[in-house]
Design a protein around this motif. Structure first.
Motif, PDB file in Angstrom:
ATOM      1  N   GLY A  58       0.792  -1.224   0.000  1.00 15.84           N
ATOM      2  CA  GLY A  58       0.000   0.000   0.000  1.00 15.84           C
ATOM      3  C   GLY A  58       0.823   1.272   0.000  1.00 15.84           C
ATOM      4  O   GLY A  58       1.942   1.319  -0.496  1.00 15.84           O
ATOM      5  N   ALA A  59       0.249   2.307   0.576  1.00 17.70           N
ATOM      6  CA  ALA A  59       0.875   3.630   0.570  1.00 17.70           C
ATOM      7  C   ALA A  59       0.588   4.331   1.884  1.00 17.70           C
ATOM      8  O   ALA A  59      -0.235   3.887   2.678  1.00 17.70           O
ATOM      9  CB  ALA A  59       0.345   4.454  -0.607  1.00 17.70           C
ATOM     10  N   ARG A  60       1.288   5.423   2.104  1.00 17.39           N
ATOM     11  CA  ARG A  60       1.109   6.218   3.325  1.00 17.39           C
ATOM     12  C   ARG A  60       0.916   7.676   2.918  1.00 17.39           C
ATOM     13  O   ARG A  60       1.163   8.049   1.765  1.00 17.39           O
ATOM     14  CB  ARG A  60       2.336   6.078   4.235  1.00 17.39           C
ATOM     15  CG  ARG A  60       3.627   6.576   3.620  1.00 17.39           C
ATOM     16  CD  ARG A  60       4.846   6.227   4.463  1.00 17.39           C
ATOM     17  NE  ARG A  60       6.088   6.746   3.904  1.00 17.39           N
ATOM     18  CZ  ARG A  60       6.804   6.139   2.971  1.00 17.39           C
ATOM     19  NH1 ARG A  60       6.402   4.977   2.480  1.00 17.39           N
ATOM     20  NH2 ARG A  60       7.925   6.680   2.537  1.00 17.39           N
ATOM     21  N   TRP A  61       0.489   8.483   3.892  1.00 17.25           N
ATOM     22  CA  TRP A  61       0.267   9.897   3.591  1.00 17.25           C
ATOM     23  C   TRP A  61       1.564  10.567   3.109  1.00 17.25           C
ATOM     24  O   TRP A  61       2.625  10.379   3.705  1.00 17.25           O
ATOM     25  CB  TRP A  61      -0.233  10.646   4.824  1.00 17.25           C
ATOM     26  CG  TRP A  61      -1.610  10.261   5.270  1.00 17.25           C
ATOM     27  CD1 TRP A  61      -1.956   9.654   6.432  1.00 17.25           C
ATOM     28  CD2 TRP A  61      -2.827  10.471   4.556  1.00 17.25           C
ATOM     29  NE1 TRP A  61      -3.314   9.452   6.488  1.00 17.25           N
ATOM     30  CE2 TRP A  61      -3.880   9.949   5.355  1.00 17.25           C
ATOM     31  CE3 TRP A  61      -3.143  11.044   3.320  1.00 17.25           C
ATOM     32  CZ2 TRP A  61      -5.209   9.979   4.955  1.00 17.25           C
ATOM     33  CZ3 TRP A  61      -4.476  11.080   2.924  1.00 17.25           C
ATOM     34  CH2 TRP A  61      -5.476  10.554   3.738  1.00 17.25           C
ATOM     35  N   ARG A  62       1.460  11.325   2.052  1.00 13.64           N
ATOM     36  CA  ARG A  62       2.609  12.103   1.573  1.00 13.64           C
ATOM     37  C   ARG A  62       2.832  13.285   2.506  1.00 13.64           C
ATOM     38  O   ARG A  62       1.878  13.962   2.914  1.00 13.64           O
ATOM     39  CB  ARG A  62       2.363  12.593   0.150  1.00 13.64           C
ATOM     40  CG  ARG A  62       3.562  13.331  -0.460  1.00 13.64           C
ATOM     41  CD  ARG A  62       3.234  13.802  -1.878  1.00 13.64           C
ATOM     42  NE  ARG A  62       2.948  12.680  -2.759  1.00 13.64           N
ATOM     43  CZ  ARG A  62       3.860  11.939  -3.364  1.00 13.64           C
ATOM     44  NH1 ARG A  62       5.147  12.217  -3.194  1.00 13.64           N
ATOM     45  NH2 ARG A  62       3.507  10.945  -4.157  1.00 13.64           N
ATOM     46  N   GLU A  63       4.074  13.554   2.849  1.00 10.95           N
ATOM     47  CA  GLU A  63       4.406  14.669   3.719  1.00 10.95           C
ATOM     48  C   GLU A  63       4.892  15.862   2.900  1.00 10.95           C
ATOM     49  O   GLU A  63       5.269  15.728   1.731  1.00 10.95           O
ATOM     50  CB  GLU A  63       5.472  14.240   4.732  1.00 10.95           C
ATOM     51  CG  GLU A  63       4.991  13.097   5.631  1.00 10.95           C
ATOM     52  CD  GLU A  63       6.055  12.617   6.603  1.00 10.95           C
ATOM     53  OE1 GLU A  63       7.187  13.153   6.542  1.00 10.95           O
ATOM     54  OE2 GLU A  63       5.766  11.727   7.411  1.00 10.95           O
ATOM     55  N   MET A  64       4.886  17.047   3.519  1.00 11.87           N
ATOM     56  CA  MET A  64       5.286  18.258   2.812  1.00 11.87           C
ATOM     57  C   MET A  64       6.807  18.337   2.644  1.00 11.87           C
ATOM     58  O   MET A  64       7.302  18.980   1.732  1.00 11.87           O
ATOM     59  CB  MET A  64       4.792  19.496   3.559  1.00 11.87           C
ATOM     60  CG  MET A  64       3.286  19.613   3.648  1.00 11.87           C
ATOM     61  SD  MET A  64       2.781  21.104   4.549  1.00 11.87           S
ATOM     62  CE  MET A  64       3.292  20.684   6.230  1.00 11.87           C
TER      63      MET A  64
END
Length: 520
Positions: free
Chosen positions: A325-331
């Motif tokens: 899967g994937a995770r939240w992209r950070e700034m």
């Protein structure tokens, strides 16, 4: 407090109580105290196995309710009114205190019973948080099972002074013996493994001793669950190893595009997935993170796969399906890492209530960002949406709704450059106007990052072919660049990251793996 339908349903559940239990409610003159007293009286009236004591001169957190087997010291406490998502936590506490057995893994319950050191858990929650009940229910069960353990749920909206004093800006926040212990959703297994010093070593030995799998699925989201069900139906030995079952879907609330189901939410969908998986002989190993995969030769000179886990365990399989899967992209801007859980947040449903009456920002103008802004607008003072591009990517209906709300400001062509804080919490952010190159500062107490996903493929960069975005490159059968290793879902190059697409991709990878096993 409870309508007739809820009382009827609750009465059905409370019939399962075997042993008498005691509710003790501490109240004062506040409206929340009156709510809690009403709730407690209504519950006590439903079952003759429940006795109720009301205290009006108590000290400590008020209002609060304790639940205990009759004649025992109370170890389960609800500080606040356990409604919303926490109503289920209250029902389970009543049942378990009354002797009704938990459905949790018996091995985990035995592990909890054998903990010998005093453990005083406190978890700060919001009633709108869908991740919080997992933590509350886990520590409550531990407290019911073990007299050395106590568990207290604290509604941050009822005790804001505590939240401010502790600097809590994300829920659930779990304390152990007065010290920070964990943030975010945690399962019973995760909590036990953190407090049980010998757990990791035992688990690694048990996992490494498992016989080789025909197919080992790495990841427990929709793609992984679908793949495991398809391979198990073929009658071959199947395992799932995952950090948590459900993956990113557990953090998704409204799901309205899952064909044949008009509306559902992430936790409910994951519960259905888990129930379906349990219908088959699938070995599910959670709270485990893969760190490497490799080919080795078995005793017959044939290639077999190994998956190494973070705890040192090694699992073997004839084929692998990667569905991490994937995770939240950070700034990835200065200050972001420092102020995570101190104002930088990723779940508006969970953490939004902690910013009631305060200004916040939402980073991202896609569906997730605009939906977050609309939700937050009903709670916070003002929402500033920053979108990097010159147009919003969200659906038109969402954009129209956001633009109609007086306390939402949308700024396009805005590149966030820094998270600003006072050392303890977020106080603002800076951004650059991409048209004029001018720098601006927005005073906010919270920043909700909603800018997409990053594939969980870091551990594969030296093993498999990855795209320039870090996605696993696959063919039409889900085959990766390494023979016998397949992949599915958001971690791959399949376009359009959607739950239903991930499920289909999981089935494709499973059939591809089965075909590989037949031929090799």
């Amino acid at each position: 407090m409870l309508d007739s339908n809820m009382k009827q349903q609750l009465g059905t559940y409370l019939q399962k109580i075997d042993n008498p239990i005691e509710l003790t409610v501490s109240i004062n003159e506040t409206p929340k105290s009156k709510e809690l007293e009403t709730l407690a009286r209504e519950i006590a009236e439903i079952s003759d196995k429940i006795s109720l004591t009301i205290k009006t001169d108590d000290v400590g957190r008020v209002p609060r309710m304790t639940v205990a087997p009759q004649g025992e010291m109370a170890r389960v406490t609800f500080a606040g009114v356990p409604m919303g998502h926490e109503f289920t936590s209250l029902i389970l506490a009543l049942l378990q205190a009354g002797g009704y057995p938990s459905k949790e893994d018996p091995a985990l319950q035995t592990q909890a019973k054998h903990l010998s050191k005093p453990l005083d858990f406190e978890v700060y929650i919001s009633l709108s948080c869908h991740n919080c009940p997992d933590v509350v229910q886990a520590i409550n069960l531990m407290a019911v099972l073990n007299p050395n353990i106590s568990a207290t749920m604290i509604d941050g909206g009822v005790f804001p002074d505590e939240v401010d004093e502790l600097g809590i800006m994300a829920v659930p926040t779990l304390l152990l013996n007065g010290q920070p212990f964990g943030n975010g959703r945690m399962t019973l297994e995760e909590i036990l493994n953190k407090v049980d010093d010998s757990a990791e070593e035992k688990q690694a030995a048990e996992l490494s001793a498992k016989a080789p799998f025909d197919v080992l699925v790495v990841g427990g989201g929709p793609a992984g669950a679908s793949a495991a069900i398809y391979t198990a139906r073929k009658g071959i030995r199947t395992g799932i190893v995952a950090d948590r079952f459900g993956g990113q879907v557990m953090d998704t609330m409204a799901i309205e595009n899952f064909i044949s189901v008009k509306a559902t939410n992430g936790p409910k969908l994951v519960a259905g997935l888990e129930e379906h998986v349990k219908e088959y002989d699938i070995d599910v190993m959670t709270n485990q993170r893969a760190v490497d995969i490799r080919d080795i030769d078995d005793e017959h000179g044939k290639k077999i796969k190994q998956v190494e886990l973070a705890n040192g365990a090694v699992l073997t399989a004839k084929s692998i399906i990667l569905a991490t899967g994937a995770r939240w992209r950070e700034m990835n801007v200065p200050g972001e890492e420092q102020y995570k859980t101190k104002g930088v947040a990723f779940c508006p449903h969970c953490d939004g209530p902690l910013f009631k009456g305060k200004p916040v920002a939402v980073i991202g103008g896609g569906n997730s960002g605009i939906e977050a802004a609309i939700d937050l607008a009903g709670i916070v003072e003002h929402v500033t949406v920053l979108e990097f591009a010159d147009t919003l990517r969200a659906d038109a209906v969402l954009v129209r709704k956001a633009e109609s709300l007086a306390n939402i400001t949308i700024i396009k062509n805005a590149m966030t450059t820094e998270v600003l804080g006072d050392g303890n919490k977020v106080v603002g952010l800076s951004y650059q106007d991409r048209k004029t190159d001018q720098n601006h500062v927005v005073d906010v107490a919270g920043i909700f990052v909603q800018i997409g996903l990053v594939p969980n493929s870091d551990f594969l960069k030296d093993t498999l072919e990855l795209s320039d975005r870090g996605e696993i490159v696959i063919d039409g059968r889900g085959q990766t660049s390494l023979a016998g290793v397949f992949a599915a879902g958001d971690v791959t190059t399949v376009p359009f990251k959607q739950i239903i697409i991930s499920m289909g991709a999981g089935a494709t990878a499973a059939l591809g793996a089965f075909d590989y096993l037949i031929r090799h």
